[in-house]
Design a protein around this motif. Structure first.
Motif, PDB file in Angstrom:
ATOM      1  N   ALA A 123       0.945  -1.333   0.056  1.00  0.00           N
ATOM      2  CA  ALA A 123       0.066  -0.169   0.015  1.00  0.00           C
ATOM      3  C   ALA A 123       0.939   1.192  -0.028  1.00  0.00           C
ATOM      4  CB  ALA A 123      -1.025   0.032   1.324  1.00  0.00           C
ATOM      5  N   ASP A 124       0.240   2.337  -0.313  1.00  0.00           N
ATOM      6  CA  ASP A 124       0.809   3.573  -0.545  1.00  0.00           C
ATOM      7  C   ASP A 124       1.210   4.009   1.089  1.00  0.00           C
ATOM      8  OD1 ASP A 124       1.217   6.515  -1.897  1.00  0.00           O
ATOM      9  OD2 ASP A 124       0.164   6.956  -0.049  1.00  0.00           O
ATOM     10  N   ILE A 127      -1.775   5.414   3.151  1.00  0.00           N
ATOM     11  CA  ILE A 127      -2.737   4.290   3.550  1.00  0.00           C
ATOM     12  C   ILE A 127      -2.324   3.405   4.874  1.00  0.00           C
ATOM     13  CG2 ILE A 127      -3.802   2.125   2.797  1.00  0.00           C
ATOM     14  CD1 ILE A 127      -5.147   4.538   1.479  1.00  0.00           C
ATOM     15  N   THR A 128      -0.818   3.193   4.828  1.00  0.00           N
ATOM     16  CA  THR A 128      -0.431   2.341   5.963  1.00  0.00           C
ATOM     17  C   THR A 128      -0.609   3.143   7.368  1.00  0.00           C
ATOM     18  OG1 THR A 128       0.926   1.136   4.526  1.00  0.00           O
ATOM     19  CG2 THR A 128       1.502   1.499   6.776  1.00  0.00           C
ATOM     20  N   ASN A 159      -6.696   1.151  -0.971  1.00  0.00           N
ATOM     21  CA  ASN A 159      -5.518   1.241  -1.818  1.00  0.00           C
ATOM     22  C   ASN A 159      -5.438   1.052  -3.202  1.00  0.00           C
ATOM     23  OD1 ASN A 159      -2.437   1.811  -1.602  1.00  0.00           O
ATOM     24  ND2 ASN A 159      -2.488  -0.141  -2.525  1.00  0.00           N
ATOM     25  N   THR A 160      -6.218  -0.228  -3.579  1.00  0.00           N
ATOM     26  CA  THR A 160      -6.355  -0.740  -5.010  1.00  0.00           C
ATOM     27  C   THR A 160      -7.253   0.353  -5.602  1.00  0.00           C
ATOM     28  OG1 THR A 160      -5.905  -2.892  -4.453  1.00  0.00           O
ATOM     29  CG2 THR A 160      -7.093  -2.306  -6.450  1.00  0.00           C
TER      30      THR A 160
END
Length: 208
Positions: A123-124, A127-128, A159-160
């Motif tokens: 994930a970016d 996002i994390t 994230n997707t």
């Protein structure tokens, strides 16, 4: 391509079958399958064996996902789209192996630690970070680890949708991302029932 995807999920499954909590329990002369919830994941290890065992289990579960996912994402594919797609497959395999290890009669953990490792790997970073803050905030406010875990299960899908919607493999990626969420909710079915009834165990509560 289909054969490579099958190989990816099988390799991930074999990595996931290393049940860290079981071996940490053996080191502590405990069969974790007979203690607490009977789950081999980090939460049950924490509750039944203490913070050191919980941390060791969590770290091992993270590592068994980090190794194959990062190897696929950054070592085997130069194309970003293909790297993300195959990494999702191998990550899903790790979760399946963790949840349903063949050598433990398909009774393993609930997959949140390994799912978290996949998220961190793919994930970016924003996002994390947001996911980590939300998890800590939810658990701190409610003392329900399961509630925070169920929130984490959505992060790969988010994230997707946010960062891969222009990929030619987007629908494929989205379905895979949703699989992580579905698996988490299925494995937390009893927790969800207890949350709704107000009988879910809180972090720090003593085992009756």
């Amino acid at each position: 391509m289909i054969l490579k995807l099958i190989v990816s999920i099988v390799v991930g499954y074999l990595f996931g079958c290393f049940s860290t909590g079981y071996f940490v329990g053996k080191h502590n002369h405990i069969n974790i399958k007979e203690e607490g919830s009977g789950n081999s994941g980090a939460t049950n290890a924490l509750r039944t064996m203490g913070i050191k065992a919980g941390i060791a289990t969590f770290a091992g579960d993270l590592l068994k996902a980090f190794i194959p996912v990062l190897a696929v994402r950054y070592g085997l594919f130069r194309d970003a789209d293909m790297g993300y797609l195959y990494a999702l497959y191998i990550g899903l395999g790790v979760v399946l192996g963790h949840n349903f290890p063949f050598w433990m009669h398909f009774q393993g953990g609930k997959g949140i630690a390994v799912t978290s490792a996949v998220i961190v790997s793919l994930a970016d970073w924003r996002i994390t970070v947001i996911g980590l803050i939300l998890f800590i905030a939810i658990v701190a406010a409610t003392k329900y680890v399961s509630l925070g875990s169920l929130m984490v299960a959505w992060l790969l899908t988010v994230n997707t949708v946010l960062f891969w919607r222009t990929s030619e493999y987007f629908i494929h990626m989205l379905i895979l991302s949703l699989c992580f969420m579905v698996l988490a909710y299925v494995r937390h079915g009893q927790n969800i029932k207890r949350l709704l009834s107000g009988t879910e165990s809180k972090l720090g509560s003593k085992k009756k």
